[in-house]
Design a protein around this motif. Structure first.
Motif, PDB file in Angstrom:
ATOM      1  N   MET A 262      15.560 -16.671 -53.013  1.00 43.47           N
ATOM      2  CA  MET A 262      16.202 -17.952 -52.735  1.00 43.47           C
ATOM      3  C   MET A 262      15.214 -18.974 -52.192  1.00 43.47           C
ATOM      4  SD  MET A 262      19.103 -19.626 -52.851  1.00 43.47           S
ATOM      5  CE  MET A 262      20.462 -18.438 -52.850  1.00 43.47           C
ATOM      6  N   GLU A 263      14.340 -18.567 -51.293  1.00 39.28           N
ATOM      7  CA  GLU A 263      13.415 -19.518 -50.674  1.00 39.28           C
ATOM      8  C   GLU A 263      12.454 -20.136 -51.686  1.00 39.28           C
ATOM      9  OE1 GLU A 263      12.870 -21.003 -47.791  1.00 39.28           O
ATOM     10  OE2 GLU A 263      14.652 -20.162 -46.867  1.00 39.28           O
ATOM     11  N   ILE A 264      12.037 -19.338 -52.662  1.00 40.41           N
ATOM     12  CA  ILE A 264      11.059 -19.873 -53.616  1.00 40.41           C
ATOM     13  C   ILE A 264      11.710 -20.525 -54.829  1.00 40.41           C
ATOM     14  CG2 ILE A 264       9.264 -18.229 -52.964  1.00 40.41           C
ATOM     15  CD1 ILE A 264       9.954 -16.651 -55.516  1.00 40.41           C
ATOM     16  N   GLY A 265      12.955 -20.180 -55.105  1.00 37.28           N
ATOM     17  CA  GLY A 265      13.555 -20.691 -56.334  1.00 37.28           C
ATOM     18  C   GLY A 265      14.936 -21.280 -56.206  1.00 37.28           C
ATOM     19  N   GLY A 266      15.464 -21.373 -54.969  1.00 34.10           N
ATOM     20  CA  GLY A 266      16.833 -21.847 -54.812  1.00 34.10           C
ATOM     21  C   GLY A 266      16.924 -23.329 -54.527  1.00 34.10           C
ATOM     22  N   ASP A 267      18.136 -23.854 -54.605  1.00 34.32           N
ATOM     23  CA  ASP A 267      18.436 -25.207 -54.163  1.00 34.32           C
ATOM     24  C   ASP A 267      19.693 -25.138 -53.305  1.00 34.32           C
ATOM     25  OD1 ASP A 267      20.548 -24.905 -55.946  1.00 34.32           O
ATOM     26  OD2 ASP A 267      19.830 -26.412 -57.371  1.00 34.32           O
ATOM     27  N   TRP A 268      20.145 -26.288 -52.792  1.00 36.46           N
ATOM     28  CA  TRP A 268      21.266 -26.235 -51.860  1.00 36.46           C
ATOM     29  C   TRP A 268      22.540 -25.740 -52.534  1.00 36.46           C
ATOM     30  CZ3 TRP A 268      25.868 -28.793 -52.305  1.00 36.46           C
ATOM     31  CH2 TRP A 268      25.920 -29.924 -53.116  1.00 36.46           C
ATOM     32  N   ARG A 269      22.715 -26.034 -53.810  1.00 32.36           N
ATOM     33  CA  ARG A 269      23.930 -25.579 -54.494  1.00 32.36           C
ATOM     34  C   ARG A 269      23.943 -24.049 -54.655  1.00 32.36           C
ATOM     35  NH1 ARG A 269      27.251 -29.377 -56.327  1.00 32.36           N
ATOM     36  NH2 ARG A 269      26.479 -31.473 -56.814  1.00 32.36           N
ATOM     37  N   SER A 270      22.805 -23.468 -55.021  1.00 29.15           N
ATOM     38  CA  SER A 270      22.767 -22.016 -55.201  1.00 29.15           C
ATOM     39  C   SER A 270      22.927 -21.306 -53.857  1.00 29.15           C
ATOM     40  CB  SER A 270      21.465 -21.596 -55.892  1.00 29.15           C
ATOM     41  OG  SER A 270      20.327 -21.986 -55.161  1.00 29.15           O
ATOM     42  N   ALA A 271      22.348 -21.872 -52.782  1.00 37.25           N
ATOM     43  CA  ALA A 271      22.524 -21.265 -51.461  1.00 37.25           C
ATOM     44  C   ALA A 271      23.976 -21.382 -51.001  1.00 37.25           C
ATOM     45  CB  ALA A 271      21.584 -21.943 -50.461  1.00 37.25           C
ATOM     46  N   GLU A 272      24.620 -22.502 -51.290  1.00 36.90           N
ATOM     47  CA  GLU A 272      26.039 -22.652 -50.976  1.00 36.90           C
ATOM     48  C   GLU A 272      26.866 -21.646 -51.775  1.00 36.90           C
ATOM     49  OE1 GLU A 272      28.899 -26.462 -50.446  1.00 36.90           O
ATOM     50  OE2 GLU A 272      28.284 -26.080 -52.523  1.00 36.90           O
ATOM     51  N   HIS A 273      26.498 -21.431 -53.026  1.00 40.95           N
ATOM     52  CA  HIS A 273      27.175 -20.451 -53.866  1.00 40.95           C
ATOM     53  C   HIS A 273      27.109 -19.067 -53.231  1.00 40.95           C
ATOM     54  CE1 HIS A 273      27.507 -18.534 -58.173  1.00 40.95           C
ATOM     55  NE2 HIS A 273      28.584 -18.328 -57.438  1.00 40.95           N
ATOM     56  N   LEU A 274      25.931 -18.712 -52.707  1.00 36.22           N
ATOM     57  CA  LEU A 274      25.787 -17.424 -52.028  1.00 36.22           C
ATOM     58  C   LEU A 274      26.685 -17.377 -50.795  1.00 36.22           C
ATOM     59  CD1 LEU A 274      24.421 -14.695 -51.648  1.00 36.22           C
ATOM     60  CD2 LEU A 274      22.552 -15.882 -50.458  1.00 36.22           C
ATOM     61  N   GLY A 275      26.710 -18.459 -50.011  1.00 44.98           N
ATOM     62  CA  GLY A 275      27.596 -18.497 -48.849  1.00 44.98           C
ATOM     63  C   GLY A 275      29.054 -18.357 -49.230  1.00 44.98           C
ATOM     64  N   ASP A 276      29.467 -19.017 -50.315  1.00 47.13           N
ATOM     65  CA  ASP A 276      30.851 -18.910 -50.786  1.00 47.13           C
ATOM     66  C   ASP A 276      31.195 -17.470 -51.156  1.00 47.13           C
ATOM     67  OD1 ASP A 276      31.233 -21.632 -50.475  1.00 47.13           O
ATOM     68  OD2 ASP A 276      30.947 -22.109 -52.598  1.00 47.13           O
ATOM     69  N   TYR A 277      30.272 -16.817 -51.856  1.00 47.17           N
ATOM     70  CA  TYR A 277      30.492 -15.422 -52.258  1.00 47.17           C
ATOM     71  C   TYR A 277      30.721 -14.552 -51.017  1.00 47.17           C
ATOM     72  CZ  TYR A 277      29.129 -10.646 -53.404  1.00 47.17           C
ATOM     73  OH  TYR A 277      29.093  -9.275 -53.501  1.00 47.17           O
TER      74      TYR A 277
END
Length: 316
Positions: free
Chosen positions: A98-113
């Motif tokens: 996530m740190e090298i390839g994520g953005d705020w939407r993908s991190a939010e997606h992980l939080g939602d999951y």
């Protein structure tokens, strides 16, 4: 130019054209394999196909977009993983890249999951990562995006620290910090962009029917005091809220007393700002529509019981 040199240049141009066509064809094949692996929900194949794209110098020009697709697809796969071990392996892999390839939407997606699974502390980590990514150039976040992200982070923090009004024990989950040691998460200045005023829900827990902090609530107000001092604001407005159970007027007065208790704590712990207090009782419930997930009635009431810091958009 001699005929020999002309023939050499023509030959070289032809070779480069053929090489370019071959590279484009190879890249198309790698991308097709990657998309096929995603469609098949094949975790190992997705990783291998992504690795092949990253290793191909002609194909990795759009590597960030492919990495986001990889992250989001694996989060979705985790929801249908055949075993808990497989699910954990997928989520650990996502967290690692996530740190090298994520953005705020993908991190939010992980939080939602994770929030859907009731893993609120882990979900808070995902949302706080998303907040820390807001400063990145792309994708841009609208004020509505930021409002939803704040609500989801605040709800996860509240639910992870919920002690049921002192009826159970709960470990307070602290906010993340940036490299300088300043509080991030729900206190991040990045959330203010697009707002003149932002209501920050703070999970200050009180004993049932009282304006006395629970142990987790005292940790929360201690953190609030640190955030207010770090942001060097001149005026602070604290608004208390209750759930709808019981007499409305009693709840309005209780919410005012709870906001006043938070004010008194801040003043007694070094906050120099002017502090205003108000109480809304049950009249402004937590907007659970921002969470994008269902909550039980008890969970909704717990989110209603909060103190909000009405934060101005002025600089530190």
């Amino acid at each position: 130019m001699s005929s020999i040199w002309r023939r050499l240049l023509i030959s070289l141009s032809a070779s480069l054209a053929l090489a370019g066509a071959a590279s484009a064809a190879d890249c198309d094949a790698l991308i097709a394999s990657f998309k096929s692996a995603i469609a098949d929900q094949a975790f190992e194949k997705v990783k291998d196909a992504m690795g092949a794209i990253a290793d191909d110098s002609a194909c990795n020009f759009n590597i960030d977009a492919y990495r986001i697709q990889e992250i989001n697809s694996i989060i979705d796969m985790a929801g249908a993983a055949p075993t808990d071990d497989a699910r954990k392996q997928m989520i650990e892999f996502v967290e690692g890249i996530m740190e090298i390839g994520g953005d705020w939407r993908s991190a939010e997606h992980l939080g939602d999951y994770q929030a859907h699974r009731g893993e609120y502390e882990e979900a808070l980590g995902g949302y706080e990562t998303a907040i820390s990514f807001l400063s990145r150039a792309a994708p841009p976040a609208t004020p509505k995006d930021r409002e939803e992200l704040l609500a989801r982070a605040a709800a996860a923090k509240s639910q992870a620290s919920d002690d049921q009004e002192g009826r159970s024990s709960s470990r307070f989950v602290a906010s993340s910090r940036d490299l300088s040691g300043r509080l991030g998460g729900i206190y991040s200045r990045e959330l203010l962009r697009g707002f003149e005023v932002l209501a920050v829900p703070v999970p200050v827990n009180f004993y049932f029917g009282q304006a006395r902090f629970t142990p987790a609530g005292e940790k929360a107000v201690e953190e609030l005091a640190e955030a207010v001092k770090q942001q060097n604001v001149e005026t602070v407005t604290l608004v208390g809220h209750t759930d709808p159970r019981g007499d409305r007027q009693y709840n309005v007065e209780l919410s005012k007393r709870r906001a006043a208790a938070a004010r008194d704590y801040l003043l007694s712990h070094g906050v120099k700002a002017r502090i205003l207090v108000d109480g809304k009782g049950p009249d402004q419930p937590f907007d659970i529509s921002l969470l994008g997930r269902p909550v039980t009635q008890e969970e909704a009431w717990a989110l209603d019981r909060r103190v909000e810091w009405i934060r101005q958009g002025a600089p530190d």
